[in-house]
Design an enzyme around this catalytic site. Structure first.
Site, PDB file in Angstrom:
ATOM      1  N   GLU A 177      41.616  44.424  29.391  1.00  0.00           N
ATOM      2  CA  GLU A 177      42.928  44.019  29.914  1.00  0.00           C
ATOM      3  C   GLU A 177      43.924  43.744  28.788  1.00  0.00           C
ATOM      4  O   GLU A 177      44.501  42.663  28.676  1.00  0.00           O
ATOM      5  CB  GLU A 177      42.774  42.804  30.824  1.00  0.00           C
ATOM      6  CG  GLU A 177      41.995  43.132  32.088  1.00  0.00           C
ATOM      7  CD  GLU A 177      42.005  42.021  33.137  1.00  0.00           C
ATOM      8  OE1 GLU A 177      42.258  40.870  32.781  1.00  0.00           O
ATOM      9  OE2 GLU A 177      41.749  42.331  34.312  1.00  0.00           O
ATOM     10  N   GLU A 236      36.674  46.959  37.087  1.00  0.00           N
ATOM     11  CA  GLU A 236      36.535  45.632  37.695  1.00  0.00           C
ATOM     12  C   GLU A 236      37.157  45.663  39.073  1.00  0.00           C
ATOM     13  O   GLU A 236      38.249  46.218  39.261  1.00  0.00           O
ATOM     14  CB  GLU A 236      37.257  44.546  36.881  1.00  0.00           C
ATOM     15  CG  GLU A 236      36.571  44.150  35.615  1.00  0.00           C
ATOM     16  CD  GLU A 236      37.254  42.964  34.919  1.00  0.00           C
ATOM     17  OE1 GLU A 236      37.848  42.116  35.603  1.00  0.00           O
ATOM     18  OE2 GLU A 236      37.186  42.922  33.688  1.00  0.00           O
TER      19      GLU A 236
END
Ligand code: BG6
Length: 489
Positions: free
Chosen positions: A198, A387
């Site tokens: 991220e 995810e």
């Protein structure tokens, strides 16, 4: 329903700092998350620190901590990441459970500070090196493909102290050296790599700061630039080390819609998607800053230090695959009468058409199909959803069973959305659901925000046996994988 490709990578994902525990065992160096207390949905996690006058202070994870502050551990506080779920000692048992579900891929991360405890040590820590070798061998033994994140929110704290963190260009070469070492060390065992988890979080965090000072914005965007260059160098190295290596970006999927059809909302949303998602993806997949980057820097009043050599390196280090996290969507509006909602490192207007989890995150499977097709149209490279999942507390029945039908419903809807995206023509090659075994929440530090197919007996205060229990979703996911996504009942 469109069939999933026969070699589709079904699996699960974790991160070292949220599951390994053993934070000070076998030579591991400290990271900032070691200093984060537990929090809740209502109360942000916090750091205790000593300022330069020696005063002990507290700051939440969203506050600005002075550069010269020294993070400290307070014996009256509880630090959930210290023990995690003790994956460090139980990985063989846990990987066997993943294998029992039929995992084809397991995404985990290497803790940089287990390999180089201070980030810039001359020699690696052999115990850390052996630990990951053994873990990869265990996966291979079960026919599971490792997908390795090189950095999951865990820069060695010593580098933050010595260099001031990623604002300093020096970190590029230390990261490159660490990545180079592990990619060589495990080249017979690993071919799928992700550089920074991220990565777009670095600048998204600035959205939580009121009256954002230009220096804070500049530091965040400059740090992100340094991570882009570090990542590009690692992609280039990876291809030299093993031409079979596939390296991906990992972008936090902050997907938003305009709340109304007011053209001002449409534009506002377009700008939001550009700054939070496409800014990072464009640099990493296309190898250059997008046209709207200058507008963003102008709006923030910042000028970045980007050299010609940096530009060249970005171009030479384009990733092979696009990977991202997807949990929820939000709405964007210029109208201030809307109800607000939370989300994964984000917030926005509440969507009246969606249901929300106990932690206030929307549940939007159609949004996954939407963003998959958007991303594929933009980048035209294979995609992995690295995810996804529902964070929800579970009840253990007297007989040890756990009936998590809410999690199965959430996942089923998202698997249908993935198959629809496949029928749209998206080159989706894998899916690793987040927290396939319950672990410490990154956002709140809670254990009860559970994502797993496997329950871990551990509560928010650190009590429990750490025993592993199979939830109903364990047996369901096993069936899904065995039928390659055809049996979703
Ligand atoms: C992602 C992170 O942002 O979301 C994970 O990569 C994190 O580390 C996950 O755990 C879920 O968020 P949370 O706050 O529910 O743990």
């Amino acid at each position: 329903m469109t069939k999933f490709p026969h070699n589709f990578y079904w699996g699960g994902a974790t991160a070292a700092n949220q599951c390994e525990g053993a934070y000070n065992v076998d030579g591991r160096g400290a990271i900032k998350y070691d200093f984060l207390t537990a929090g809740t949905h209502e109360q942000a996690r916090s750091y205790m620190y000593k300022d330069k006058e020696g005063n002990i202070k507290r700051a939440t994870m969203f506050d600005i901590i002075p550069d010269d502050a020294e993070l400290i551990l307070d014996e009256n506080e509880y630090y959930p990441n210290h023990e995690g779920i003790d994956f460090y000692h139980r990985y063989k048992e846990d990987i066997a459970l993943f294998a029992e579900m039929g995992f084809k891929m397991f995404r985990m991360s290497i803790a940089w500070s287990r390999i180089f405890p201070n980030g810039d040590d001359e020699t690696p820590n052999q115990k850390g090196v052996d630990f990951y070798r053994s873990m990869f061998e265990e996966m291979r033994k079960h026919g599971i493909e490792p997908l390795v994140t090189l950095h999951h929110f865990d820069t060695p704290y010593a580098l933050e102290v010595k260099y001031g963190g990623w604002t300093n260009r020096a970190l590029i070469e230390h990261f490159e050296r660490y990545a180079d070492f592990v990619m060589n060390e495990y080249k017979d065992l690993v071919t799928y790599w992700l550089t920074f988890n991220e990565i777009n979080n670095l600048t998204m965090m600035t959205a939580f700061i009121e009256n954002l000072p230009a220096k804070v914005a500049k530091d965040a965007y400059q740090s992100l630039h340094h991570q882009f260059v570090a990542s590009a160098r690692v992609v280039k190295r990876a291809h030299l080390i093993n031409p079979e290596n596939k390296v991906g970006c990992m972008i936090c999927g902050i997907v938003s819609y305009p709340l109304t059809c007011d053209p001002k909302d449409i534009l506002e949303n377009q700008h939001k998607m550009e700054s939070v998602m496409y800014y990072s993806g464009d640099v990493m997949v296309r190898g250059a800053y997008p046209h709207f980057a200058q507008r963003i820097w102008n709006e923030l009043g910042i000028t970045l230090d980007i050299t010609d050599q940096d530009k060249q390196e970005l171009l030479e280090g384009k990733v092979d695959i696009y990977t991202f996290s997807y949990y929820m969507t939000n709405c964007v509006t210029t109208h201030d009468d809307s109800e607000t909602a939370g989300g994964n490192f984000s917030f926005g207007a509440k969507n009246p058409y969606l249901k929300y989890s106990d932690w206030g995150w929307s549940m939007d499977a159609d949004g996954l199909r939407y963003i998959l097709t958007e991303l594929y149209a933009r980048y035209q490279v294979p995609i992995i959803v690295t995810e996804n999942g529902l964070g929800q507390d579970d009840v253990v029945e007297e007989d040890g069973s756990i009936h998590d039908d809410y999690r199965i419903d959430y996942l089923r809807d998202h698997f249908v959305a993935m198959s629809q995206a496949l029928s749209d023509g998206v080159d989706l090659i894998g899916y690793t659901s987040w927290g396939c075994i319950d672990l410490v929440s990154a956002g709140t530090g809670e254990m009860k925000k559970r994502y797993g197919y496997i329950y871990v007996d551990r509560d928010n205060q650190g009590n429990g046996t750490m025993d592993r229990l199979k939830k109903d979703s364990f047996y369901w996911y096993k069936k899904v994988i065995a039928s390659n996504g055809e049996d979703l009942v």
